[in-house]
Design a protein around this motif. Structure first.
Motif, mmCIF file in Angstrom:
data_model
loop_
_atom_site.group_PDB
_atom_site.id
_atom_site.type_symbol
_atom_site.label_atom_id
_atom_site.label_comp_id
_atom_site.label_asym_id
_atom_site.label_seq_id
_atom_site.Cartn_x
_atom_site.Cartn_y
_atom_site.Cartn_z
ATOM 1 N N PHE A 20 0.970 36.683 -70.170
ATOM 2 C CA PHE A 20 -0.057 36.791 -69.143
ATOM 3 C C PHE A 20 -1.020 35.612 -69.128
ATOM 4 O O PHE A 20 -1.811 35.496 -68.212
ATOM 5 C CB PHE A 20 -0.883 38.075 -69.367
ATOM 6 N N ASN A 21 -0.984 34.791 -70.160
ATOM 7 C CA ASN A 21 -1.972 33.717 -70.260
ATOM 8 C C ASN A 21 -1.286 32.369 -70.390
ATOM 9 O O ASN A 21 -0.765 32.021 -71.446
ATOM 10 C CB ASN A 21 -2.905 33.977 -71.453
ATOM 11 N N SER A 22 -1.297 31.608 -69.316
ATOM 12 C CA SER A 22 -0.550 30.347 -69.326
ATOM 13 C C SER A 22 -1.210 29.294 -70.200
ATOM 14 O O SER A 22 -0.532 28.469 -70.809
ATOM 15 C CB SER A 22 -0.336 29.831 -67.905
ATOM 16 N N THR A 23 -2.528 29.318 -70.298
ATOM 17 C CA THR A 23 -3.223 28.329 -71.133
ATOM 18 C C THR A 23 -2.683 28.358 -72.565
ATOM 19 O O THR A 23 -2.351 27.316 -73.146
ATOM 20 C CB THR A 23 -4.739 28.621 -71.148
ATOM 21 N N SER A 24 -2.560 29.573 -73.126
ATOM 22 C CA SER A 24 -2.086 29.684 -74.511
ATOM 23 C C SER A 24 -0.685 29.108 -74.653
ATOM 24 O O SER A 24 -0.377 28.430 -75.638
ATOM 25 C CB SER A 24 -2.073 31.154 -74.943
ATOM 26 N N ASN A 25 0.160 29.373 -73.676
ATOM 27 C CA ASN A 25 1.530 28.888 -73.805
ATOM 28 C C ASN A 25 1.649 27.389 -73.601
ATOM 29 O O ASN A 25 2.468 26.741 -74.242
ATOM 30 C CB ASN A 25 2.448 29.702 -72.895
ATOM 31 N N VAL A 26 0.803 26.845 -72.733
ATOM 32 C CA VAL A 26 0.792 25.384 -72.572
ATOM 33 C C VAL A 26 0.310 24.723 -73.871
ATOM 34 O O VAL A 26 0.875 23.716 -74.315
ATOM 35 C CB VAL A 26 -0.092 24.979 -71.369
ATOM 36 N N ILE A 27 -0.694 25.298 -74.506
ATOM 37 C CA ILE A 27 -1.192 24.736 -75.771
ATOM 38 C C ILE A 27 -0.096 24.805 -76.847
ATOM 39 O O ILE A 27 0.172 23.822 -77.550
ATOM 40 C CB ILE A 27 -2.459 25.488 -76.243
ATOM 41 N N ILE A 28 0.565 25.963 -76.945
ATOM 42 C CA ILE A 28 1.642 26.109 -77.932
ATOM 43 C C ILE A 28 2.742 25.068 -77.689
ATOM 44 O O ILE A 28 3.208 24.403 -78.618
ATOM 45 C CB ILE A 28 2.227 27.543 -77.883
ATOM 46 N N GLU A 29 3.137 24.890 -76.447
ATOM 47 C CA GLU A 29 4.215 23.927 -76.162
ATOM 48 C C GLU A 29 3.779 22.485 -76.425
ATOM 49 O O GLU A 29 4.585 21.653 -76.851
ATOM 50 C CB GLU A 29 4.720 24.108 -74.718
ATOM 51 N N THR A 30 2.506 22.203 -76.176
ATOM 52 C CA THR A 30 1.994 20.861 -76.475
ATOM 53 C C THR A 30 2.045 20.615 -77.988
ATOM 54 O O THR A 30 2.433 19.531 -78.451
ATOM 55 C CB THR A 30 0.546 20.720 -75.968
ATOM 56 N N MET A 31 1.680 21.646 -78.766
ATOM 57 C CA MET A 31 1.695 21.515 -80.223
ATOM 58 C C MET A 31 3.136 21.425 -80.756
ATOM 59 O O MET A 31 3.405 20.707 -81.720
ATOM 60 C CB MET A 31 0.945 22.687 -80.867
ATOM 61 N N VAL A 65 -5.403 21.923 -75.450
ATOM 62 C CA VAL A 65 -6.484 22.394 -74.576
ATOM 63 C C VAL A 65 -6.703 21.397 -73.441
ATOM 64 O O VAL A 65 -6.842 21.770 -72.279
ATOM 65 C CB VAL A 65 -7.792 22.587 -75.385
ATOM 66 N N LYS A 66 -6.677 20.119 -73.825
ATOM 67 C CA LYS A 66 -6.903 19.071 -72.827
ATOM 68 C C LYS A 66 -5.797 19.114 -71.755
ATOM 69 O O LYS A 66 -6.067 18.990 -70.552
ATOM 70 C CB LYS A 66 -6.928 17.706 -73.533
ATOM 71 N N MET A 67 -4.572 19.322 -72.208
ATOM 72 C CA MET A 67 -3.445 19.428 -71.282
ATOM 73 C C MET A 67 -3.655 20.590 -70.304
ATOM 74 O O MET A 67 -3.471 20.452 -69.101
ATOM 75 C CB MET A 67 -2.155 19.627 -72.087
ATOM 76 N N ALA A 68 -4.071 21.740 -70.837
ATOM 77 C CA ALA A 68 -4.301 22.914 -69.976
ATOM 78 C C ALA A 68 -5.427 22.642 -68.982
ATOM 79 O O ALA A 68 -5.361 23.057 -67.824
ATOM 80 C CB ALA A 68 -4.619 24.140 -70.829
ATOM 81 N N GLN A 69 -6.437 21.916 -69.449
ATOM 82 C CA GLN A 69 -7.543 21.593 -68.536
ATOM 83 C C GLN A 69 -7.072 20.650 -67.434
ATOM 84 O O GLN A 69 -7.442 20.796 -66.278
ATOM 85 C CB GLN A 69 -8.713 20.982 -69.315
ATOM 86 N N GLU A 70 -6.243 19.687 -67.811
ATOM 87 C CA GLU A 70 -5.717 18.754 -66.802
ATOM 88 C C GLU A 70 -4.866 19.472 -65.761
ATOM 89 O O GLU A 70 -4.826 19.096 -64.601
ATOM 90 C CB GLU A 70 -4.904 17.639 -67.480
ATOM 91 N N LEU A 71 -4.160 20.534 -66.210
ATOM 92 C CA LEU A 71 -3.355 21.323 -65.277
ATOM 93 C C LEU A 71 -4.226 22.251 -64.427
ATOM 94 O O LEU A 71 -3.727 22.921 -63.521
ATOM 95 C CB LEU A 71 -2.316 22.161 -66.042
ATOM 96 N N GLY A 72 -5.504 22.326 -64.749
ATOM 97 C CA GLY A 72 -6.421 23.140 -63.946
ATOM 98 C C GLY A 72 -6.307 24.625 -64.209
ATOM 99 O O GLY A 72 -6.699 25.444 -63.382
ATOM 100 N N ILE A 73 -5.739 24.995 -65.382
ATOM 101 C CA ILE A 73 -5.547 26.418 -65.627
ATOM 102 C C ILE A 73 -6.550 27.008 -66.607
ATOM 103 O O ILE A 73 -6.539 28.195 -66.850
ATOM 104 C CB ILE A 73 -4.108 26.723 -66.118
#
Lengths: 339, 339
Positions: free
Chosen positions: B176-187, B197-205
Motif C-alpha cells: 500500500f505504500n510506494s515510498t517504502s518500496n522505492v526506498i527498499i529497491e534503491t537500497m 528517500v531522495k529518490m521517492a521525493q524526486e518521484l513526487g510520492i
C-alpha cells in the motif's frame, strides 16, 4: 422481500454448482438482499423442457430425480417453457458454439422478449449477440449479464460497467485459458503434451477433446467478447491471429523456463492509432517475471488493462473453482435484482 | 443534463489534478453522463474560504489567480462557505491526521448535513468517521465515497460495493505504500536509506518528512480503512502490529534480493476463527516471486483478497500517477451523480 422464479437453461456442472450455491447462500440472500427464490424451470438435452410453477426441490434436481420429485410439465420448446415456468431470471449455460453463438442467442432473445433477466455463461452469445441482446434488455428494462464468461468469477465486465466510468481502454492482455497453461507447466516438468492434457482433465478444467483450449479458440472468443463490450469494437474470432500450443516441444518449454522467461498462452488486443480497429492475437509468448502477467501459474487467470486514466490495472483470479464460476452467475443475479 | 456545483476543500496537488481532469473530460461528461459542472467553492489555508455562486474560472484557479478572476466572497468557516457555494458535490483533500481523522470528519459532516455528496481522499475520515458519515449520507440520500484513499485510483471499495455481492472477505494483504518500496529497491541497488528517500521525493510520492511512510503509518491507516468498510470491523491504527523499514540495512536487503525473496513493506489482516476480530500487521516481509504480491515493483500498488467465493483475487495498479489519483475522485463523482 421479492420472490424470484429461476429458470435453468442447461444444468451441467456450472448449473448444478449454481443451484448448490443458491441453497448455501439462501439465508444471506433473504436477509441481506430481500431475495427469495425457487427453481420453476429446467431444460437440458437429457430431460427436455421442464416447467413447474410451484417450484422444483433443488435437492431433487441435484440428485437427478426431477421426475419423481414433481412430474413437471414437458414443454415442446423455449417459448412454451417460459410460459410454463414464468421465470424472473434465466441462467443460460448451454454449450458454446464459437462460430455462431447459437442456439444460446436464440434462447436469450426469447428470454428477454418474455421479460426475464438473462444471465449467461456463454461467450459466443456475447461475441455474436451483444448488440441485439443489449437492445432487447434495455427495451424490456431487464439485465443481460455475463460476468462468468471471461476470467471466471472475477469482476471484469461489472468492473467497467460499475466502477470505472469515463475511462478509455487502449489495450488489454490476458491469460484466459488455464488448460493451455497447465499443459505447458506439465511439459516444463519434463512430461509430454498428452500427459499435460491428462493433468488438465484430472483437474476438471478441460473437455475430453482439448482442441478448443489448446488451439486457442477459447482465449480467442474471450478476446472478442472483451473487445465488443469494453471497447465497443466488433472483433470476430477470424480477425484474431491465433496460434495454439501444439507446436511447443518439451525441450523448448524447459529451456524457456530455465531462462526465466517461460511460455504462456497470451491473448492481446491493442487499439490502432486512430482508435477504430484492433490488433489482436492469441499465441504462446515468453513472459519475464516482471511482466504484469508473469507470475500467473497453474489454473490461475489474469487480465491486464491499459487505460487513459491508469497506466496499468491487473486483475488476477487465483485457482478459480467451479464454485467460483457459479458465483459469477450468482453475482449477476443479485446485481440484476438490485439494479 | 444536470448542472453540478463543485466545492474543493483543499486545493493542493490532488485537487489541482482533479480540476485539470474535469476540464479535460468535460465533453465526455456532458455527452456520456449528462453532467455539466462549475467550481463554486474553494477553500485552502492560503486563500481562505472562497465561494462564488456563478463559478470560478478553472484556468484561473489553476493559475493561482483566484482573486483576480472573480473577487470571490470570503466566508468565515465551512457552513457559511457551503451556503455561499451551494455545492452539489464537495471534494475533500485536506491533510491527513492519522490519529483522529480531523478536521476532515467535521468538514464531511457539515457537507453531508448541507445535502451535498461528500467525496474524500482522506483515509483518516474513513477509519474514524465511516459509521457516522455513512449514516448521514444515507439519511440525506447522498453518497459518501472515498475510492482514492487506498490503492490510488484502482477500484477497491467500489469493487466490493458494486461487483461482489454476497461475498465474505476472510483476509487481505497488500502493498500500500510506494515510498517504502522505492526506498527498499534503491537500497537493493547498493545505495543508502537517505538516497532512497531522495529518490521517492524526486518521484513526487513522499513528503519532505517521510516518517509517515517509512514507519508504516500510511499502510496501517489503509489496513484500518479496508477492515472497517469491507469487513465491518473497527480496527484502530494502534491495533495493528506496525514495523517500518528503518531497521533494514542495505546488505540485508541485497542478500534477500539475490536469494529471490526481496523485502517489501507488506500489510495483512486476517479474520479470527470466530470471525469477530482481526489479526493485522504492517511490516517488512520477504516475498517469493510466486506470491500474489511478489512482482509488485517500484511505485506500483496491489491488494490481494481471500474470499469465500474465490480462493484469491488480486488487484494491481501499475505506476499510478497524480492523474490516476485524481481519477479516483472523478469516478466517485460520476458514480455519485449516477447513483
Amino acid at each position: 422481500m421479492k420472490h424470484y422464479n429461476l429458470g435453468f437453461l442447461g444444468f451441467g456442472n456450472v448449473g448444478r454448482a449454481l443451484a448448490r450455491l443458491l441453497v448455501a447462500k439462501s439465508t444471506e440472500l433473504r436477509e441481506r438482499y430481500e431475495i427469495e427464490w425457487s427453481i420453476t424451470g429446467v431444460a437440458t438435452r437429457g430431460m427436455g423442457w421442464r416447467a413447474r410453477r410451484e417450484g422444483f426441490q433443488a435437492s431433487s434436481l441435484l440428485g437427478n430425480s426431477v421426475d419423481a420429485s414433481s412430474r413437471p410439465a414437458l414443454s415442446t420448446g423455449i417459448n412454451e417453457w417460459l410460459r410454463g415456468a414464468r421465470p424472473d431470471v434465466v441462467f443460460e449455460t448451454t454449450s458454446l458454439n464459437h462460430e455462431t453463438g447459437q442456439p444460446a442467442i436464440d434462447y436469450l432473445t426469447a428470454v428477454l422478449k418474455f421479460g426475464s433477466h438473462a444471465i449467461t455463461a456463454n461467450k459466443g452469445a456475447v461475441v455474436y449477440g451483444y448488440d441485439e441482446l443489449s437492445k432487447l434488455a434495455s427495451a424490456a428494462g431487464k439485465s443481460f449479464f455475463f460476468e462468468s464468461t471471461v476470467l471466471d468469477s472475477a469482476p471484469v465486465f461489472s468492473l467497467f460497467r460499475e466502477t470505472l466510468p469515463a475511462v478509455k481502454l487502449r489495450a488489454f492482455s490476458g491469460i484466459f485459458n488455464s488448460t493451455s497453461n497447465v499443459i505447458i507447466e506439465t511439459m516444463e516438468a519434463g512430461r509430454s503434451f498428452d500427459e499435460g492434457v491428462k493433468m488438465a482433465q484430472e483437474l476438471g478444467i478441460t473437455e475430453t477433446d482439448p482442441a478448443h483450449d489448446v488451439d486457442g479458440w477459447d482465449a480467442t472468443v474471450k478476446v472478442c467478447a472483451l473487445a465488443k463490450v469494453l471497447m465497443r469494437l466488433p472483433l470476430k474470432p477470424s480477425d484474431v491471429r491465433r496460434e495454439g500450443i501444439r507446436s511447443l516441444g518439451t525441450q523448448k518449454l524447459q529451456a524457456a523456463r530455465i531462462d526465466g522467461k517461460p511460455y504462456k498462452l497470451v491473448a492481446r488486443a491493442t487499439l490502432s492509432d486512430n482508435g477504430s480497429s484492433l490488433n489482436a492475437s492469441v499465441k504462446p509468448e515468453q513472459l519475464a517475471s516482471t511482466d504484469p502477467l508473469g507470475n500467473v501459474r497453474g489454473t490461475s487467470l489474469a487480465v491486464h488493462f491499459e487505460l487513459d486514466m491508469m497506466p496499468g490495472l491487473t486483475i488476477t483470479s487465483h485457482r478459480p473453482s467451479l464454485h467460483s464460476t457459479a458465483y459469477g452467475l450468482l453475482a449477476d443475479f443479485i446485481n440484476a435484482a438490485s439494479g
